[in-house]
Design an enzyme around this catalytic site. Structure first.
Site, short mmCIF file in Angstrom:
data_model
loop_
_atom_site.label_atom_id
_atom_site.label_comp_id
_atom_site.label_asym_id
_atom_site.label_seq_id
_atom_site.Cartn_x
_atom_site.Cartn_y
_atom_site.Cartn_z
N ASP A 158 52.26 -50.85 27.00
CA ASP A 158 52.80 -51.97 25.92
C ASP A 158 54.13 -52.04 27.24
O ASP A 158 54.67 -50.89 27.40
CB ASP A 158 53.50 -51.53 24.76
CG ASP A 158 52.37 -51.57 23.92
OD1 ASP A 158 51.16 -50.84 23.94
OD2 ASP A 158 53.38 -52.11 22.82
N LYS A 208 53.04 -59.74 22.42
CA LYS A 208 53.17 -58.73 21.69
C LYS A 208 54.88 -59.58 21.84
O LYS A 208 55.64 -59.79 22.83
CB LYS A 208 53.61 -57.93 21.94
CG LYS A 208 54.71 -56.24 21.29
CD LYS A 208 54.61 -55.17 21.57
CE LYS A 208 55.79 -54.09 21.29
NZ LYS A 208 55.67 -52.76 21.80
N LYS A 264 50.60 -58.52 18.58
CA LYS A 264 51.45 -57.95 17.59
C LYS A 264 53.08 -58.43 17.68
O LYS A 264 53.66 -58.60 18.78
CB LYS A 264 51.33 -57.03 18.57
CG LYS A 264 51.79 -55.79 18.13
CD LYS A 264 52.03 -54.21 19.33
CE LYS A 264 52.87 -53.29 18.52
NZ LYS A 264 52.95 -52.05 19.54
#
Length: 341
Positions: free
Chosen positions: A173, A241, A277
């Site tokens: 991430d 995300k 996400k």
């Protein structure tokens, strides 16, 4: 439906016919990323976001209700989509092992409870999580690139990523350089994402999946969020995300809906599927169900799996477990039914 969204972007770039080849979309858009000027022209040529329409649709989808059987399915699905996370300076190997045990078996009293999707930790804790999760099928995700601020030189960010991948991370991430993005240095951000994507490749040729975090609360406008989505997807993001969970404004229904629409449009235009996400601020089962309805209505059933949708919301798990137990037994247990992370 697919043709309509493909035509929406046809004026910006010539798209290929829809294909399942993962690299087809980005290859076809090479001209858009050939220079800083070309990338700027492409990103600023994207359709503007109708803020009123976006917020109204997000609110409307949030009013949908589901019945008991569907709710039970939704709760199990949401549990299976959680990236259970600990990202604190005080993290210890013991805390990571405890969290990993909870991820493997969220409800020790009910072995039918689904496992979470992943345990997310800092790079120095990846090896500990990997050992604790061995054989479980639960992924190990690691934040990288000087998370959460992203204020570091590129070589440092790449070293951060390589260390996590070498330790066994299945997913990375990363955070974009918001300063560069907001200054209009789009090609710099694009090239950084590409470089991190390359750093995710292991020596055996396999690769960790890359989630690109925008920190939507710092991007100021919906148009900026849409541009960041396309920038990341063009650069090869496997997931887009919303947030780090470390700022005042994290995932919201409107900004998450905007990410979903971008992923839908990118897939329609290129054939390349990208996951979504939302992270930060999602705490209740009711919230989770709203997001799942949004996924189904915007992206379709193909995205309703932890392969393509995740929740970055650790506190959500406890509420899901409480609601699951209520559906199963007809009553709530006491406050000690779930562990406090």
């Amino acid at each position: 439906m697919t043709g309509r969204y493909a035509r929406r972007y046809a004026r910006l770039v010539t798209m290929p016919s829809v294909t399942s080849t993962p690299t087809a979309g980005t290859a076809a858009l090479a001209d858009a990323t050939a220079s800083d000027a070309a990338l700027r022209r492409f990103l600023h040529g994207l359709p503007g976001v109708d803020a009123v329409g976006l917020e109204a649709r997000a609110a409307m989808l949030g009013t949908r209700s589901i019945k008991t059987t569907a709710k039970a399915y939704a709760i199990d699905l949401a549990i299976s989509m959680i990236d259970l996370t600990t990202l604190e300076g005080a993290d210890t190997p013991g805390k990571v092992r405890s969290l990993s045990a909870k991820g493997r078996r969220p409800d020790p009293t009910d072995p039918d409870t689904p496992k979470v999707a992943a345990i997310c930790v800092y790079p120095d804790m990846v090896a500990t999580a990997k050992e604790a999760l061995a054989g479980s099928g639960v992924k190990v995700a690691s934040v990288a690139t000087a998370f959460p601020a992203g204020r570091a030189a590129l070589p440092v960010k790449l070293a951060d990523t390589r260390d996590a991948v070498a330790a066994g991370a299945d997913e990375i991430d990363m955070v974009i350089d918001r300063g560069a993005f907001l200054s209009g240095r789009y090609l710099q951000v694009f090239e950084e994402i590409r470089a991190v994507k390359e750093a995710c490749v292991r020596e055996d040729g396999t690769a960790a999946r890359l989630k690109v975090i925008f920190e939507t609360g710092e991007l100021s406008t919906y148009d900026n969020i849409r541009r960041a989505c396309w920038l990341a997807m063009l650069a090869g993001a496997d997931f887009i995300k919303t947030s780090t969970g470390k700022v005042a404004v994290n995932a919201t229904p409107p900004n998450t809906l905007l990410l979903m629409e971008a992923a839908r449009d990118f897939h329609a235009a290129t054939g390349t599927r990208v996951g979504v996400k939302p992270a930060g601020g999602i705490r209740t089962t009711k919230d989770a169900v709203k997001y799942l309805v949004m996924v189904n209505e915007t992206l379709g059933e193909d995205w309703l799996s932890n392969e393509w949708f995740r929740f970055g919301a650790s506190s959500l798990l406890n509420d899901l477990l409480m609601q699951r137990q209520k559906l199963r037994t007809g009553r709530y247990s006491g406050p000690d039914y779930v562990t406090v992370d």
